[in-house]
Design a protein around this motif. Sequence first.
Motif, PDB file in Angstrom:
ATOM      1  N   ASN A 118      -2.901  12.365  -0.062  1.00 58.60           N
ATOM      2  CA  ASN A 118      -2.828  12.473  -1.509  1.00 58.60           C
ATOM      3  C   ASN A 118      -1.885  13.623  -1.856  1.00 58.60           C
ATOM      4  N   VAL A 119      -0.714  13.287  -2.399  1.00 58.02           N
ATOM      5  CA  VAL A 119       0.288  14.334  -2.640  1.00 58.02           C
ATOM      6  C   VAL A 119      -0.148  15.240  -3.778  1.00 58.02           C
ATOM      7  N   LEU A 120      -0.848  14.644  -4.737  1.00 56.79           N
ATOM      8  CA  LEU A 120      -1.256  15.434  -5.908  1.00 56.79           C
ATOM      9  C   LEU A 120      -2.285  16.481  -5.507  1.00 56.79           C
ATOM     10  N   ARG A 121      -3.220  16.062  -4.693  1.00 59.67           N
ATOM     11  CA  ARG A 121      -4.292  16.974  -4.313  1.00 59.67           C
ATOM     12  C   ARG A 121      -4.009  17.669  -2.992  1.00 59.67           C
ATOM     13  N   GLN A 122      -2.944  17.322  -2.314  1.00 56.17           N
ATOM     14  CA  GLN A 122      -2.554  17.920  -1.033  1.00 56.17           C
ATOM     15  C   GLN A 122      -3.685  17.823  -0.016  1.00 56.17           C
ATOM     16  N   ARG A 123      -4.290  16.642   0.087  1.00 54.76           N
ATOM     17  CA  ARG A 123      -5.328  16.456   1.098  1.00 54.76           C
ATOM     18  C   ARG A 123      -5.394  14.983   1.472  1.00 54.76           C
ATOM     19  N   VAL A 124      -6.207  14.719   2.497  1.00 57.27           N
ATOM     20  CA  VAL A 124      -6.318  13.337   2.993  1.00 57.27           C
ATOM     21  C   VAL A 124      -7.483  12.660   2.274  1.00 57.27           C
ATOM     22  N   ASP A 125      -7.201  11.518   1.681  1.00 61.94           N
ATOM     23  CA  ASP A 125      -8.226  10.754   0.958  1.00 61.94           C
ATOM     24  C   ASP A 125      -8.391   9.394   1.597  1.00 61.94           C
ATOM     25  N   SER A 126      -9.528   8.814   1.403  1.00 68.12           N
ATOM     26  CA  SER A 126      -9.699   7.447   1.918  1.00 68.12           C
ATOM     27  C   SER A 126      -9.058   6.469   0.938  1.00 68.12           C
ATOM     28  N   CYS A 127      -8.605   5.326   1.509  1.00 66.52           N
ATOM     29  CA  CYS A 127      -7.899   4.353   0.666  1.00 66.52           C
ATOM     30  C   CYS A 127      -8.145   2.981   1.243  1.00 66.52           C
ATOM     31  N   SER A 128      -8.261   2.008   0.392  1.00 69.03           N
ATOM     32  CA  SER A 128      -8.465   0.654   0.936  1.00 69.03           C
ATOM     33  C   SER A 128      -7.136  -0.084   0.903  1.00 69.03           C
ATOM     34  N   TYR A 129      -6.744  -0.585   2.071  1.00 62.78           N
ATOM     35  CA  TYR A 129      -5.472  -1.302   2.152  1.00 62.78           C
ATOM     36  C   TYR A 129      -5.704  -2.805   2.158  1.00 62.78           C
ATOM     37  N   ASP A 130      -4.634  -3.517   1.820  1.00 64.65           N
ATOM     38  CA  ASP A 130      -4.682  -4.993   1.956  1.00 64.65           C
ATOM     39  C   ASP A 130      -4.519  -5.357   3.420  1.00 64.65           C
ATOM     40  N   LEU A 131      -4.817  -6.606   3.699  1.00 63.03           N
ATOM     41  CA  LEU A 131      -4.769  -7.049   5.094  1.00 63.03           C
ATOM     42  C   LEU A 131      -3.350  -7.014   5.624  1.00 63.03           C
ATOM     43  N   ASP A 132      -2.365  -7.537   4.834  1.00 61.37           N
ATOM     44  CA  ASP A 132      -0.988  -7.552   5.367  1.00 61.37           C
ATOM     45  C   ASP A 132      -0.426  -6.131   5.512  1.00 61.37           C
ATOM     46  N   GLN A 133      -0.857  -5.213   4.600  1.00 62.53           N
ATOM     47  CA  GLN A 133      -0.409  -3.823   4.784  1.00 62.53           C
ATOM     48  C   GLN A 133      -0.920  -3.301   6.116  1.00 62.53           C
ATOM     49  N   LEU A 134      -2.211  -3.559   6.387  1.00 63.98           N
ATOM     50  CA  LEU A 134      -2.790  -3.087   7.626  1.00 63.98           C
ATOM     51  C   LEU A 134      -2.082  -3.686   8.828  1.00 63.98           C
ATOM     52  N   PHE A 135      -1.771  -5.002   8.735  1.00 64.01           N
ATOM     53  CA  PHE A 135      -1.154  -5.699   9.861  1.00 64.01           C
ATOM     54  C   PHE A 135       0.201  -5.086  10.186  1.00 64.01           C
ATOM     55  N   ILE A 136       1.081  -4.967   9.154  1.00 64.43           N
ATOM     56  CA  ILE A 136       2.428  -4.429   9.395  1.00 64.43           C
ATOM     57  C   ILE A 136       2.343  -2.978   9.837  1.00 64.43           C
ATOM     58  N   GLY A 137       1.415  -2.232   9.206  1.00 65.15           N
ATOM     59  CA  GLY A 137       1.287  -0.828   9.568  1.00 65.15           C
ATOM     60  C   GLY A 137       0.929  -0.652  11.030  1.00 65.15           C
ATOM     61  N   THR A 138      -0.044  -1.478  11.485  1.00 63.02           N
ATOM     62  CA  THR A 138      -0.450  -1.354  12.881  1.00 63.02           C
ATOM     63  C   THR A 138       0.685  -1.731  13.818  1.00 63.02           C
ATOM     64  N   LEU A 139       1.421  -2.758  13.449  1.00 62.69           N
ATOM     65  CA  LEU A 139       2.555  -3.191  14.280  1.00 62.69           C
ATOM     66  C   LEU A 139       3.576  -2.068  14.430  1.00 62.69           C
ATOM     67  N   LEU A 140       3.950  -1.530  13.272  1.00 66.99           N
ATOM     68  CA  LEU A 140       4.940  -0.444  13.320  1.00 66.99           C
ATOM     69  C   LEU A 140       4.424   0.751  14.127  1.00 66.99           C
ATOM     70  N   PHE A 141       3.118   1.007  13.931  1.00 69.79           N
ATOM     71  CA  PHE A 141       2.537   2.137  14.668  1.00 69.79           C
ATOM     72  C   PHE A 141       2.668   1.925  16.171  1.00 69.79           C
ATOM     73  N   THR A 142       2.388   0.718  16.617  1.00 77.14           N
ATOM     74  CA  THR A 142       2.492   0.429  18.058  1.00 77.14           C
ATOM     75  C   THR A 142       3.912   0.618  18.558  1.00 77.14           C
ATOM     76  N   ILE A 143       4.863   0.088  17.746  1.00 76.94           N
ATOM     77  CA  ILE A 143       6.269   0.220  18.167  1.00 76.94           C
ATOM     78  C   ILE A 143       6.644   1.685  18.310  1.00 76.94           C
ATOM     79  N   LEU A 144       6.289   2.446  17.291  1.00 68.67           N
ATOM     80  CA  LEU A 144       6.676   3.857  17.340  1.00 68.67           C
ATOM     81  C   LEU A 144       6.019   4.576  18.516  1.00 68.67           C
ATOM     82  N   VAL A 145       4.751   4.259  18.775  1.00 66.38           N
ATOM     83  CA  VAL A 145       4.075   4.926  19.883  1.00 66.38           C
ATOM     84  C   VAL A 145       4.771   4.631  21.193  1.00 66.38           C
ATOM     85  N   PHE A 146       5.183   3.411  21.404  1.00 58.34           N
ATOM     86  CA  PHE A 146       5.795   3.074  22.690  1.00 58.34           C
ATOM     87  C   PHE A 146       7.222   3.589  22.800  1.00 58.34           C
TER      88      PHE A 146
END
Lengths: 557, 217
Positions: A406-434
């Motif tokens: 959260n940029v406004l509060r300068q802290r980590v907040d919980s957030c609910s994502y959509d399924l496709d956001q989660l899917f692409i995010g996880t994919l990109l995360f895997t690529i970057l990790v490897f």
Amino acid sequence: MVLKAFFPTCCASADSGLLVGRWVPEQSSAVVLAVVHFPFIPIQVKELLAQVQQASQVGVTVLGTWCHRRQEPEESLGHFLEGLGAIFSHKPWFQLCRERGSKSWSCKATHWQGPASPAASGEDQVMLIFYDQRKVLLSQLHPPTALPNRQAGDTTASAGGLAAVFDTVARSEALFQSDRFDEGPVRLSHWQSEGMEASILVELAKWAAGPVCLFLACLLSLISAASACRVFKLWPLSFIWSKLSTCEQLRHRLEQLTLIFSTQKAESPAQLMRKDLIGQLADALIPVADHVAEELQHLLQWLMGAPAGLKMNRALDQVLGRFFLYHIHLWISYIHLMSPFIERILWHVGLSACLGLTVALSILSDIIALLTFHIYCFYVYGARLYCLKIHGLSSLWRLFRGKKWNVLRQRVDSCSYDLDQLFIGTLLFTILVFLLPTTALYYLVFTLLRLLVVAVQGLIHLLVDLINSLPLYSLGLRLCRPYRLAAGVKFRVLEHETGRPLRLLMQINPLPYSRVVHTYRLPTCGCHPKHSWGSLCRKLFFGELIYPWRQRGNKQD
Amino acid sequence: MEDEQSFSDICGGRLALQRRFYSPSCLEFSLSCPRITLRSLTAVTCTVWLAAYGLFTLCENSMILSAAIFITLLGLLGYLHFVKIDHETLLIIDSLGIQMTSSYASGKESTTFIEMGQVNDVVINEAIYMQKVIYYLCILLKDPVEPHGISQVVPLFQSAKPRLDCLIEVYRSCQDILAHQKATSTSLEGGDKIISASNRRSHSGMGAYWHRQEDRR
């Protein structure tokens, strides 16, 4: 009670007369400054002493009589000298006496109770301490270093007896203006009576120094005005000036020269130094640059293979390796293009090294920076890639866990994502990790190279700082005129016969070299690292760019 | 007036204490350390040259031998000029101060002078030195902030390190002069309390124990 009489060695062979000086009652010591010869008129002596007292704020009075006589004592002189005690009354009244040609001295100090009861006067023992008036006049006493828990105001209270002696002699310059060869009403003997030392060359140099300094000061002010003009403040030029340490040194040198040739009198003996070493620049810069580029190429070939047995991602490896290799190829071509001109440029630049060793070292530092410019570029590329990757990884890791920054509060907040956001995010995360090991390895290698270059430049800067802050004038003074810088005094007991007063010789104990450097160290144009080790490690881990050797002057630009 | 006595230092070497009495207010003590012996000099030189010869047989480079000769000469000169102290002198002048001079074997002299106004007292202290407990003579300096406090301890005869019997001789003469000086300084200031010999200021440390023992005797 033992009284101390400080007697100048130059008056030991003077004719009989009156002793003139200052009496310090707290130390029960008398500092003799000069001898007034016969014949004199007491009124004029008193006038002269009043003048000197007003000019120098030192309580100069007549302390007693001095008698330098032949073997047979003259009765009339003895009575005359005692009669003087009644005219110039001073408690205690010193009577120093020396036989001509021998080493036997006698001195007595009497307390006059008045002409009515001379029998009631008491006599005290006197200790004679000889001192070299010229050396004590020119010397500067350095008290021992104060303890850290003592405040600055306390040191004045502990100014001991010897500091009072040095102070008295140093402030009584008004008394030493006239001597016994002058035509005035009062004839004095002191250190100047031996003859003022001078040299024709020194006098001529002093006369010539005025106009020469004026001319050079004008020239230097022209140069400073030219360099301060608006043209140089435009963006590309000012950026380059601030990056090159040579310009910093040249500016410093200009300031020093302006100070030396200024027509103001110097306030303190801590003058600036001028070194006359001419640096020699290596002529083999092109082969060195070629060698560096070749080594970098070998390094990149090694990275593109299987470095240290690690398995890299082949595609990314090839891309990065080819990208950097192309850079090196460009760099080598550029160097070879410039090689006919390098010799001449270096020769002209090397001329400016006659302004001092520090300028030569700064030029060396700048040449190293220019030669390793491609390492700096690689470091920046590697760091930027790595930094992007780390930021991406941390952001996608938060998404993986279902959180958001959260940029406004300068802290980590919980957030609910959509399924496709989660899917692409996880994919990109895997690529970057490897792909992380490959990028991290390139970043590590180039950061190490960059740190090596920065360390070398830092060493050169430290050396330049050391040379700049070395007080050469004070060291030269300590070498050639050691009595000017005094750490204290030392005493030697002269030949002693029973029944005669004790005679001591006071000599000046010069300051040790380590204390000279410590006390008179010049202010440095200090460039200290702005980061602590912890913050440096943190920046390295996150891939932020580091600039450890910023000059102090940049903040004002 | 001069006299000479022979003592020993803490390691058993022979020391010579020379006392010169110039006047009731001026006294000089000169303590001469054991000289450098031919045996030790030969031993060191032979060791260095044997090591150099050993290196030479390994490396076959004759520069090592010249370097060894150079090192031996420079080392000897440096040792004589900077390390080896020939004699230490203590000069006490009533109402002026105390002067300590160390003369090195090459003739160099290093002098320190402490004014009488800064001297609080001269005492014998105990100290732990390596595996021994030794006595040493030291000067206590006054603290300008606190009139009865002590700001610094200056040890004397650090290179000679004499034993207690020698220190007692020096200590007694110093105390005579200091007592005389304090008596005259209090009479000068017009103080109304008389400082007697047994009523000295107390100071912390094991030196106080020794001091009170001396007073009780």
